[in-house]
Write an enzyme that holds these catalytic residues in place. Sequence first.
Site, PDB file in Angstrom:
ATOM      1  N   HIS A  18     -22.535  41.257 -52.276  1.00 48.70           N
ATOM      2  CA  HIS A  18     -22.422  40.305 -53.244  1.00 48.70           C
ATOM      3  C   HIS A  18     -22.252  38.704 -52.312  1.00 48.70           C
ATOM      4  CE1 HIS A  18     -20.817  38.271 -57.203  1.00 48.70           C
ATOM      5  NE2 HIS A  18     -20.141  37.567 -55.959  1.00 48.70           N
ATOM      6  N   GLU A  19     -21.216  38.944 -51.328  1.00 48.93           N
ATOM      7  CA  GLU A  19     -20.677  37.923 -50.453  1.00 48.93           C
ATOM      8  C   GLU A  19     -21.685  37.510 -49.738  1.00 48.93           C
ATOM      9  OE1 GLU A  19     -18.373  36.409 -51.290  1.00 48.93           O
ATOM     10  OE2 GLU A  19     -17.338  37.559 -52.587  1.00 48.93           O
ATOM     11  N   HIS A  22     -23.998  34.956 -51.287  1.00 45.70           N
ATOM     12  CA  HIS A  22     -23.428  33.576 -50.902  1.00 45.70           C
ATOM     13  C   HIS A  22     -23.596  33.165 -49.529  1.00 45.70           C
ATOM     14  CE1 HIS A  22     -21.746  33.943 -54.985  1.00 45.70           C
ATOM     15  NE2 HIS A  22     -20.664  34.781 -54.618  1.00 45.70           N
TER      16      HIS A  22
END
Length: 422
Positions: A18-19, A22
């Site tokens: 998920h990170e 980003h």
Amino acid sequence: MNTVIAFIIIFGALVFFHELGHFVFAKRAGILCREFAIGMGPKILAFKRNETQYTIRLLPIGGYVRMAGEDPEMIDLKPGFRVGLLFNQDETVQKMVVNNKDRYPNLRVVEVAEADIERELFIKGYEEGEESLQTFIIAKDAVFVEDGVESQIAPWNRQFNSKSLGNRAITIFAGPLMNFVLAFVVFMIIGFLQGVPTQEPLLGALLEDGAAAEAGLQEGDRIEGINGQSVSEWSDLTAIIEENPNTEVTMDILRNGDAQTFQVTPDAVEVEEGDEIGRIGVYGPIETSPSPVQAVVFGGEQTYFFTLMIFDALGKLITGQFTIDALSGPVGIYKSTEIVAQTGIYNLMHWGAILSINLGIMNLLPLPALDGGRLLFFGVEALRGKPIDRHKEGMVHFVGFALLMLLMIVVTWNDIQRFFLQ
């Protein structure tokens, strides 16, 4: 111990990817990423590479990428401020030492008259022993040094809010997107290694206490017909069985080339209040040597199916068909992982993929402090033609984060009561 390891691996993978979404798109847009963190709270492991510090933190309740400009920048060099300067080979300022200047013998101490450390990158001031005003150019990768800790400056073009609306939106959206990509890849791997379902009307594994096993059916039996109706695909079989709960049916099969007939009474399973369907306790057939294309299709189908299922559950929660007691936090996920881990690696991978989809969907909800909430603000900005005041937006996200933490506490307490205090 196996459960702890499984939980750490699954949680770490979900948050990491998920990170990573980003992080990758932030770097692609030229944003300075100060920290890539897995977990929250105190650091338990940290190292720095290039301009980013990578940390693992104590509490397994998320993670973050700290991008320049999202929080107020570090130090504002106001007139009258005394700062020590260290220069690189190009005679531009490489380090600005705020305190403990005696540790750096080569410092040139300057009393600031004017400074811009975001856009123009200069310091104007009076060096000790000099009366003339001097201008010092700051390197784009210069650092502040305070109490021995170095922090890189973030010129305006390296800050999150300097980027176009499209770049900011894709940077935020990429986190949940990566959770769907991760789920798809895991399902695809499961399909390739374990096999993928086929539409052949063949019986797969049978439950020991299921109606099919009790009637004498066996794995590998080919269903030719039920109650005189021809069966050519697995979906034909399931449709007829579901329509006949607690009703005996006649099944014509082929076993090793021999035609046989069995009487089977499907068990009744309640799916909604007042509604029942038939089940005979048998899994569908599996293609154990699928092609890469079949594995890819399987990954897409499974991702789509569980996405719809989670949205359906979310809708029931919003309409009150589920209560908050049905939600699970880290404790509930840990206990579920413990149960799934005992059933084999493929089921554990399957569980991790479902959690990844769930994380992606939850983060896309248009709630403050979540990725979906930030995307909602970007949508308002697109409609208005200008951004919302950063302080007002920050306050909304702060209140949203506080409420989410409160919800997390309530859900965790419910999990503790459910699993440990009953």
